[in-house]
Design a protein around this motif. Structure first.
Motif, short mmCIF file in Angstrom:
data_model
loop_
_atom_site.label_atom_id
_atom_site.label_comp_id
_atom_site.label_asym_id
_atom_site.label_seq_id
_atom_site.Cartn_x
_atom_site.Cartn_y
_atom_site.Cartn_z
N VAL A 128 48.78 -21.59 -17.05
CA VAL A 128 47.90 -22.42 -16.25
C VAL A 128 47.31 -21.57 -15.14
O VAL A 128 48.04 -20.87 -14.43
CB VAL A 128 48.65 -23.64 -15.66
CG1 VAL A 128 47.71 -24.47 -14.79
CG2 VAL A 128 49.24 -24.49 -16.77
N ALA A 129 45.99 -21.61 -14.99
CA ALA A 129 45.32 -20.80 -13.96
C ALA A 129 44.11 -21.57 -13.44
O ALA A 129 43.69 -22.57 -14.03
CB ALA A 129 44.88 -19.45 -14.54
N GLY A 130 43.57 -21.07 -12.33
CA GLY A 130 42.33 -21.61 -11.80
C GLY A 130 42.38 -23.08 -11.42
O GLY A 130 41.38 -23.79 -11.55
N VAL A 131 43.53 -23.54 -10.94
CA VAL A 131 43.66 -24.96 -10.60
C VAL A 131 42.86 -25.26 -9.33
O VAL A 131 43.02 -24.61 -8.30
CB VAL A 131 45.15 -25.33 -10.40
CG1 VAL A 131 45.28 -26.80 -10.02
CG2 VAL A 131 45.95 -25.03 -11.66
N ARG A 132 42.00 -26.25 -9.42
CA ARG A 132 41.22 -26.66 -8.26
C ARG A 132 40.76 -28.10 -8.48
O ARG A 132 40.69 -28.57 -9.61
CB ARG A 132 39.99 -25.76 -8.08
CG ARG A 132 39.00 -25.82 -9.23
CD ARG A 132 37.99 -24.68 -9.17
NE ARG A 132 36.94 -24.82 -10.17
CZ ARG A 132 37.07 -24.49 -11.45
NH1 ARG A 132 38.23 -24.02 -11.90
NH2 ARG A 132 36.06 -24.65 -12.28
N GLY A 133 40.46 -28.80 -7.40
CA GLY A 133 39.98 -30.16 -7.57
C GLY A 133 40.14 -31.01 -6.33
O GLY A 133 40.19 -30.50 -5.20
N SER A 134 40.21 -32.30 -6.54
CA SER A 134 40.28 -33.26 -5.44
C SER A 134 41.26 -34.36 -5.83
O SER A 134 41.97 -34.25 -6.84
CB SER A 134 38.88 -33.85 -5.19
OG SER A 134 38.45 -34.57 -6.34
N HIS A 173 40.06 -35.77 -9.42
CA HIS A 173 40.19 -35.00 -10.65
C HIS A 173 40.64 -33.57 -10.33
O HIS A 173 40.56 -33.12 -9.18
CB HIS A 173 38.86 -34.97 -11.41
CG HIS A 173 37.80 -34.17 -10.71
ND1 HIS A 173 36.92 -34.73 -9.80
CD2 HIS A 173 37.48 -32.85 -10.78
CE1 HIS A 173 36.11 -33.80 -9.35
NE2 HIS A 173 36.42 -32.65 -9.92
N THR A 174 41.10 -32.87 -11.37
CA THR A 174 41.53 -31.48 -11.24
C THR A 174 40.95 -30.67 -12.40
O THR A 174 40.96 -31.13 -13.55
CB THR A 174 43.06 -31.36 -11.28
OG1 THR A 174 43.64 -32.15 -10.24
CG2 THR A 174 43.51 -29.91 -11.12
N TRP A 175 40.44 -29.48 -12.09
CA TRP A 175 40.02 -28.52 -13.11
C TRP A 175 41.12 -27.46 -13.25
O TRP A 175 41.73 -27.05 -12.25
CB TRP A 175 38.73 -27.82 -12.71
CG TRP A 175 37.49 -28.65 -12.81
CD1 TRP A 175 36.89 -29.37 -11.81
CD2 TRP A 175 36.69 -28.84 -13.97
NE1 TRP A 175 35.77 -29.99 -12.27
CE2 TRP A 175 35.60 -29.69 -13.60
CE3 TRP A 175 36.76 -28.37 -15.29
CZ2 TRP A 175 34.63 -30.08 -14.50
CZ3 TRP A 175 35.77 -28.76 -16.19
CH2 TRP A 175 34.73 -29.60 -15.79
N LEU A 176 41.37 -27.03 -14.46
CA LEU A 176 42.34 -25.95 -14.68
C LEU A 176 41.99 -25.23 -15.97
O LEU A 176 41.29 -25.76 -16.84
CB LEU A 176 43.77 -26.49 -14.76
CG LEU A 176 44.09 -27.46 -15.92
CD1 LEU A 176 45.47 -27.18 -16.47
CD2 LEU A 176 44.03 -28.90 -15.42
N GLU A 177 42.48 -23.99 -16.09
CA GLU A 177 42.38 -23.23 -17.33
C GLU A 177 43.75 -23.23 -17.98
O GLU A 177 44.75 -22.85 -17.36
CB GLU A 177 41.91 -21.80 -17.07
CG GLU A 177 40.46 -21.71 -16.63
CD GLU A 177 39.99 -20.28 -16.49
OE1 GLU A 177 40.70 -19.36 -16.97
OE2 GLU A 177 38.92 -20.06 -15.90
#
Length: 236
Positions: A166-172, A175-179
């Protein structure tokens, strides 16, 4: 040298092994004029293998295409429900190609298509652990505990998954974006993993297969792999 008939069909680039097995069960495949049963073998140098009466040709020039699949297309060669299929996006490619693995109807992104059945089989076989990276948007803020579960293994109805990256976790809060990087190929695996830890997926896009990336390809566009990329895939 004799090989299973479904393997010969896959090597000829007509279909995946699974699809070829269905054709055999449907009585569409013959060897020397006789309808074969699943599990039978044939020697392509001595036997006459045919699908729907058409001779099997194993000398087809291998073609390798990287497609940016849009949402709304199914990853099959035909669809009984009449939905658009990914090969419609490759109508100007003269070779008959089939997808390496699958992306479901609403999933976007990197899809490899080829008529090289041997390489396709190697890329999808679990023992080779070829990685696939997805850009995932889930509903809600992903907790550290949920992330750790994804990274250590998620219990699904067909068993626990292998550890994911799991990488690049970002969001609010919404919602959350992740790779998410996995090397297994279970049906709808990424969606099921995220749902199992309490985070339904609202968007899913495959952005990487092994070392291959989408680059600047727009949805629906494709490019042919370079000779160097093909050689590198074969070394995986």
């Amino acid at each position: 040298m004799k090989q299973r008939v479904q393997k010969l069909i896959a090597l000829a680039g007509l279909a995946s092994r699974r699809e070829a097995e269905k054709w055999i069960e449907q009585g569409r495949v013959t060897v020397n004029g006789r309808i074969v049963q699943l599990g039978e073998q044939a020697d392509p140098d001595r036997d006459h293998v045919a699908v729907d009466g058409r001779p099997l040709r194993l000398e087809e020039t291998p073609v390798y295409v990287l497609l940016n699949k849009p949402a709304g297309y199914v990853t099959t060669l035909r669809d009984p429900r009449g939905r658009p299929v990914v090969t419609e996006l490759l109508r100007d490619v003269p070779a008959r190609l089939f997808p390496v693995g699958r992306l479901d109807l609403t999933t976007e992104g990197l899809l490899l298509l080829t008529n090289d059945g041997k390489l396709a089989w190697r890329l999808t076989h679990p023992r080779h652990e070829v990685t696939k990276t997805y850009l995932v948007r889930v509903r809600g803020r992903l907790t550290r505990e949920a992330q750790r579960t994804l990274e250590t293994g998620v219990m699904l109805e067909d068993g626990i998954t292998a550890p994911a990256r799991v990488a690049g976790v970002r969001g609010s809060d919404s919602h959350t974006w992740l790779e998410l990087t996995i090397h297994e190929g279970r049906n709808r695996q990424v969606r099921r993993m995220c749902e199992a830890v309490g985070y339904p997926v609202s968007r899913l896009k495959r952005i990487r297969l092994a070392f291959l990336e989408l680059g600047t390809l727009a949805p629906g566009q494709y490019r042919h792999l370079t000779r160097e990329e093909v050689a590198r895939l074969k070394r995986l």
